[in-house]
Design an enzyme around this catalytic site. Structure first.
Site, short mmCIF file in Angstrom:
data_model
loop_
_atom_site.label_atom_id
_atom_site.label_comp_id
_atom_site.label_asym_id
_atom_site.label_seq_id
_atom_site.Cartn_x
_atom_site.Cartn_y
_atom_site.Cartn_z
N CYS A 136 2.79 3.12 8.60
CA CYS A 136 3.63 3.94 6.98
C CYS A 136 4.84 3.96 7.81
O CYS A 136 5.75 4.04 7.33
CB CYS A 136 2.85 4.95 7.00
SG CYS A 136 1.11 5.02 6.53
N CYS A 170 -2.21 -1.86 2.92
CA CYS A 170 -2.86 -1.34 1.41
C CYS A 170 -2.22 -1.11 0.54
O CYS A 170 -2.40 -0.14 -0.17
CB CYS A 170 -2.58 0.51 2.68
SG CYS A 170 -1.15 0.57 2.88
#
Lengths: 222, 158
Positions: B136, B66
């Site tokens: 994350c 990402c």
């Protein structure tokens, strides 16, 4: 995730009982529709896996398959064939979108070979992280200055310059990626592997940088 | 979702994308949990420590999929092995910001060994991260480990 349609690979065509190899949407013998095959996107269109893809051939095959899968042709089909036609259509659309775009095509090839993406891959090189972080900081400062109401025009110019610089880096990466294509397309096994490793690094770098370009665009658009 | 005044240092990057880079339609309004929103609007411990200081360990990690980048820094008391201060700066989506914000909050006041026991799954649980955002929390755990590793290297422990 790039959803791969789970293939219910039919061992034999339900229509004519001809053996299916899971490589085509329609039976080669009787032309009857088959469930989504478990093959790669290139094979869906009957194309050789090539990065230097013949765009016209892809276009032609896509339109051909789309015509054969058109809902009008399945109005009187049974429930299962209707279902397969929808699943096949989704596969064809995903495959076409992926292969049409040079970057997505490259990323797809790298994912197929397991060189890039997915868990457990090598960590981003430290120097690349440093560089990306610094670039982010620069843009961040410009953004903060803009929000603090400092000379809007000067900030805009600064951001535009930063954007141009990063965009140029992205273009440079695209050129480097393309330069690896012939080695992958024509190379022997080991040439191909080393091209894949080189492309994986380039693709990764590009991800970080293109994100940055998008960020700057958002700030400029605010 | 807009950053509050304290959020100037961090950016929103909430773009649900397929791994082919395509924006997922209809998911752009995917809801954050309240805790993520809270950390996003009021990130704790955003900032920088002097990376050249012997007391400071720096962890810089990134998620290639990402393009998020996260820097987490700790100031450790060599005698007590306690993390006395932790700072972060993250360029990424709301979940990446919240994960690193929470991580700094959790490690402050803990010994480094204790801090190493924090698992990404703890972060997932605390922030109710959806499956697509688990990476994350992994990034935050990696950042803690990298910062501690850097401090240990500087202090001859590794």
């Amino acid at each position: 995730m790039a959803k791969r349609v789970e293939s219910a690979v039919a061992a034999a065509c339900p229509g004519c009982a001809a053996a299916q190899e899971g490589r085509a949407l329609f039976c080669a013998q009787c032309g009857r529709i088959q469930p989504p095959p478990g093959c790669d996107y290139f094979t869906v269109f009957g194309l050789r896996p090539h990065l230097n893809l013949d765009a016209a051939a892809l276009e032609r095959e896509f339109h051909g398959l789309s015509r054969r899968l058109h809902p009008d042709r399945f109005i009187r089909a049974g429930a299962q064939e209707k279902e397969w036609s929808l699943a096949d259509t989704a596969l064809v659309n995903d495959a076409y979108r992926t292969l049409k775009d040079p970057l997505r095509r490259t990323e797809y090839v790298l994912k197929l070979s397991g060189t890039w993406g997915g868990p457990g891959k090598e960590k981003t090189p430290a120097d690349l992280l440093e560089e990306v972080f610094e670039l982010n900081m620069e843009v961040d400062e410009a953004r903060a200055a803009k929000q603090a109401g400092k000379d809007e025009r000067a900030q805009r110019t600064g951001l535009e310059a930063a954007r141009a610089r990063v965009a140029e880096m992205v273009e440079g990466l695209d050129r480097e990626l393309r330069a690896q294509w012939p080695a992958w397309d024509a190379g022997a096994e080991d040439t191909r592997r080393s091209a894949e490793r080189a492309m994986a690094l380039l693709v990764e770098r590009r991800r970080y940088l293109s994100n940055l370009v998008r960020e700057v665009d958002e700030i400029l658009g605010e | 979702m807009r950053a509050g005044a304290a959020g100037l240092a961090v950016w929103p990057r909430w773009r649900p994308v397929h791994d082919n880079g395509e924006l997922k339609s209809g998911e752009t309004t995917m809801a954050y949990s309240e805790k993520v929103v809270d950390h996003y609007n009021n990130p704790r411990n955003v900032g920088t420590l002097d990376k050249n200081s012997a007391e400071v360990g720096t962890g810089l990690v990134g998620a290639p999929e990402c393009g998020d980048v996260m820097r987490l820094q700790i100031r450790v008391n060599a005698e007590t092995q306690v993390i006395e201060e932790a700072k972060f700066k993250t360029f990424g989506c709301g979940s990446a910001i919240a994960s690193s914000s929470l991580a700094t909050e959790w490690i402050q006041g803990r010994t480094i060994d204790d801090a190493l026991s924090i698992k990404n799954t703890d972060i997932v649980k605390e922030l109710s991260l959806p499956p697509v955002k688990i990476h994350c929390s992994v990034l935050a755990e990696d950042a803690i480990r990298a910062a501690i590793g850097d401090w240990r290297k500087k202090n001859g422990a590794e």
